[in-house]
Design an enzyme around this catalytic site. Structure first.
Site, mmCIF file in Angstrom:
data_model
loop_
_atom_site.group_PDB
_atom_site.id
_atom_site.type_symbol
_atom_site.label_atom_id
_atom_site.label_comp_id
_atom_site.label_asym_id
_atom_site.label_seq_id
_atom_site.Cartn_x
_atom_site.Cartn_y
_atom_site.Cartn_z
ATOM 1 N N ASN A 60 -8.556 -8.685 13.201
ATOM 2 C CA ASN A 60 -9.416 -9.761 13.687
ATOM 3 C C ASN A 60 -8.651 -10.815 14.475
ATOM 4 O OD1 ASN A 60 -8.583 -10.220 10.658
ATOM 5 N ND2 ASN A 60 -8.730 -12.247 11.580
ATOM 6 N N ARG A 69 0.797 -1.226 0.000
ATOM 7 C CA ARG A 69 0.000 0.000 0.000
ATOM 8 C C ARG A 69 0.832 1.280 0.000
ATOM 9 N NH1 ARG A 69 -2.805 -3.486 3.437
ATOM 10 N NH2 ARG A 69 -4.488 -4.462 2.269
ATOM 11 N N ASP A 104 -14.399 -11.578 11.492
ATOM 12 C CA ASP A 104 -13.361 -10.849 10.775
ATOM 13 C C ASP A 104 -13.716 -9.375 10.641
ATOM 14 O OD1 ASP A 104 -11.001 -10.336 9.382
ATOM 15 O OD2 ASP A 104 -11.835 -10.908 7.449
ATOM 16 N N THR A 154 -3.630 -8.421 14.098
ATOM 17 C CA THR A 154 -2.553 -7.725 13.404
ATOM 18 C C THR A 154 -2.947 -6.289 13.059
ATOM 19 O OG1 THR A 154 -3.340 -8.808 11.394
ATOM 20 C CG2 THR A 154 -1.393 -9.731 12.442
ATOM 21 N N CYS A 169 -4.887 -23.925 -1.476
ATOM 22 C CA CYS A 169 -4.674 -23.310 -2.790
ATOM 23 C C CYS A 169 -5.559 -22.107 -3.068
ATOM 24 C CB CYS A 169 -4.903 -24.339 -3.898
ATOM 25 S SG CYS A 169 -4.158 -25.960 -3.610
#
Length: 717
Positions: A292, A152, A337, A272, A642
């Site tokens: 979260n 960012r 979340d 985080t 994946c």
């Protein structure tokens, strides 16, 4: 190899020519437009950011100012002439993946980033590349980090450019040459999925950065480093450590009492600080948005007890020493979340006849919060998006009034929750215009199902989210997937933070549209997920200008002056969490990844270079030989290992290869590729993670999905 004197002289002359060329390149940057005399590149300090309105032609910090309003006083481009905007310059970035950076522009030079944390410096007037810095992120580890290989942006300070890399380094780069000055490893445990995706902030000669990776079982923290040396100044953990051991400070001694059981210790806890920060120089408070929990499931994480501080909170910290001052938790015991890492804005508002110093946030949970930024006390909180997990926020206690419906860990079967895990608003920055008094929010209409996983398993080697819940859109049925996609729409919302109500809204066809910029020209600029860049009148939302962008636009634009002209820059490039993980559901955007910088000015006459996209490949699956049970096992394994790159249920959003469209030859090589045969192409190795039987099951599911796609798209051919 031997050299003679003439060879040495020739080498010296070549070096001299290069040095003169670099000096010539930097000539536009040496003389600032501010009238303050000659400056070296990126010559920014705290006072200059504080006084940013005295030189509105620059954009010196990620939010332009420490208050993060993303408002520009420039008004050469306004409602009367914005329709005369044309392309001034464009630059094709190296990697066609998600682009989320906010450019920094100082004294005629632009600093920005693309995928894999590559940094670019441009002449801001011409778009000429001055230098490029590739930090050499290990591309084989892309699956180890959350939400795409994005970045960012950078920070600049006293001649240096500061970059947080995807693999967790803080790097100081010489702004004149693009060469590394120093680098430090910010990661405390390389066996966990820590990374960096956010832009650093710099306060009082300290460069400050948080980390990403909550879904990969990490413990959150934010760290400050000395800008000259890289030495660590302080670190603040955003969740407590093992309760059997002493905590790092008194704030964590308080926080640990709000966690229960012991599962969260092994799971990491999450929390985080992966994106937003703001700073008030007068109060000397740094505001940090916290994410979260890990796992998402409140019961699996903390026995469905306690607030789990400091998850989903705004935390105010003393930037001198990293000490806790206050916190406000937007979602106690978060289980959906509902990060509070979304963009925060500082402003002074008149509320009930009183001038209040506030901090504003529209986090994922769907409520718009106005807090007193000195104390953290909530002033008001109202729903800006559809919400069914809480009835309201009790202003006396500051806590949400939960509904029983959304407590999926207490339910039998799935429940639909609004907003879902990408929230009513995600990381895309909002902006505040002090002239209109409105906040401009990239809004989501987004609902998903959550379902309790009765016996969730946390495994440190697992390649994807440690959720403890089965989230939405897990079906293989194309019509069902499309129905979800059609419900996931967005809009540009103009919100009155004093009255706590909508003023106007422009609908968008999908979520994950770009961040916003507002200006003194009574304009709001935004890019869209479906590949446009747009200007609206800030007071009423009327569209005044639009231009194609070749790809989806997620980042927030900036505006600046160079050579006496005002420019507007958009970072373009589809990718990131929604377009990879959601895959098939993101196809309503109708774009493919193409990473570039587009810069506009009044009268610009550059022609937009269009990408040469190749046709999508027709699937060539081999004959299916696996049992139904093995295919179902393969689906679970595929989604676990994946889907963060190739999409849920192997339906890619086009950013990485769509596994349903594999060629016959690739199918033959499938096991070898999973085991590392394409490491050099960025495909990680799962040797030691998946055994041959598991790889065969995943392949069986991929074969099924290839046949599904043949039935959906090619049955009439």
């Amino acid at each position: 190899m031997k050299t003679n004197k003439s060879t040495e002289i020739l080498a010296w002359r070549r070096r001299a020519v290069v040095a003169l060329a670099l000096a010539a390149l930097w000539q536009p940057a040496v003389f600032a437009e501010t009238g303050s005399g000659a400056r070296g590149p990126a010559d920014v300090d705290g006072q200059r950011i504080i006084d940013a309105d005295d030189e509105p032609g620059n954009w010196m910090s990620t939010g332009r100012t420490y208050d993060e309003q993303r408002y520009s006083p420039l008004d050469d481009i306004d409602t009367d002439n914005v329709d005369e905007l044309g392309l001034a310059w464009q630059y094709k970035l190296d990697v066609d993946r998600g682009v989320e950076a906010t450019p920094i522009v100082v004294d005629g030079v632009m600093y920005t980033t693309g995928a894999y944390s590559i940094v670019y410096a441009f002449d801001a007037a011409s778009g000429e590349l001055l230098w490029k810095h590739d930090p050499k992120v290990d591309r084989t580890k892309a699956a180890s980090f959350c939400c795409g290989v994005i970045n960012r942006g950078v920070a600049v300070w006293k001649g240096k450019v500061f970059l947080g890399t995807l693999d967790g380094r803080m790097v100081a780069i010489d702004a004149a040459s693009g060469k590394e000055v120093w680098s430090v490893d910010t990661i405390i445990d390389h066996d966990r999925g820590y990374g960096i995706t956010g832009a650093p902030r710099i306060v009082k000669n300290k460069v400050i950065i948080g980390n990403s990776g909550a879904e990969f079982g990490v413990r959150g923290y934010i760290t400050a480093y000395d800008t000259e040396t890289g030495d660590q100044a302080w670190r603040f953990f955003t969740v407590p450590g093992d309760p059997a051991k002493p905590q790092e400070n008194e704030a964590l001694e308080m926080a640990v009492k709000t966690w229960h059981g012991d599962a969260w210790v092994e799971q990491g806890g999450g929390g985080t600080a992966w994106d937003s920060m703001a700073y008030d120089p007068e109060l000397n408070l740094l505001y940090v948005g916290v994410g979260n929990g890990s796992m998402w499931n409140y019961k699996a994480r903390s026995d469905a007890k306690g607030d789990n501080l400091f998850l989903s909170s705004i935390v105010a910290i003393n930037p001198d020493n990293g000490e806790y001052v206050w916190h406000y938790q937007t979602t106690p015991g978060d289980a959906w979340d509902y990060t509070a890492t979304q963009h925060m804005i500082l402003a002074d508002l008149e509320i009930d006849g009183e001038q209040r110093q506030v901090i504003m946030q529209a986090p994922k949970n769907g409520f718009f919060y106005v807090l007193d930024r000195k104390t953290g006390k909530v002033i008001s909180a109202e729903k800006y998006a559809p919400v069914n997990w809480a009835k309201k926020v009790d202003l006396e206690t500051g806590r949400p009034v939960f509904t029983d419906h959304a407590k999926y860990w207490e339910q039998d079967g799935p429940v639909v929750v609004q907003p879902g895990f990408w929230g009513g608003h995600d990381w895309q920055p909002m902006s505040y215009n002090p002239n209109t008094g409105l906040v401009y929010i990239p809004k989501h209409y987004f609902e998903v199902t959550y379902e309790d996983v009765r016996d969730p398993e946390w495994t440190p080697q697992k390649g994807f989210y440690q959720l403890g819940t089965s989230a939405a859109a897990m079906s293989d049925d194309a019509e069902e997937m499309q129905s979800w996609a059609d419900r996931w729409t967005g809009g540009l919302l103009a919100w009155d933070p004093v009255k706590q109500e909508k003023v106007w809204e422009v609908p968008h066809k999908t979520i994950f549209n770009g961040g916003t910029l507002s200006t003194a020209g009574n304009l709001v600029f935004e890019g869209t997920a479906d590949g446009r860049v747009v200007a609206y009148r800030a007071t009423d939302g009327e569209k005044l200008w639009e231009s194609p962008a070749n790809s989806g636009v997620m980042a927030a634009p900036v505006t600046y002056t160079a050579g006496g002209e005002q420019y507007v820059t958009f970072m373009v490039g589809w990718g990131g969490a929604f377009s990879t993980f959601a895959g098939g559901q993101s196809k309503n955007a109708g774009v493919r990844p193409y990473a570039e910088v587009l810069t506009f000015k009044i009268g610009g006459d550059e022609k937009l270079a269009e990408p040469n996209f190749q046709p999508l490949a027709k699937p060539e699956p081999p004959k299916q030989t696996a049992s139904t049970a093995d295919i179902e096992d393969g689906k679970a394994l595929m989604n676990g290992h994946c889907s963060q790159c190739h999409g849920m249920n192997a339906a890619s959003g086009g950013v990485t290869p769509d596994l349903r469209r594999l060629s016959a030859e690739t199918h033959k090589q499938f096991a070898a590729i999973v085991m590392g045969a394409r490491l050099n192409n960025g495909m990680p190795s799962y040797a030691g993670v998946l055994d041959p039987e598991e790889i065969d099951k995943i392949h069986a599911y991929i074969i099924k999905r290839g046949n599904d796609l043949l039935d959906e798209e090619y049955s009439g051919n």
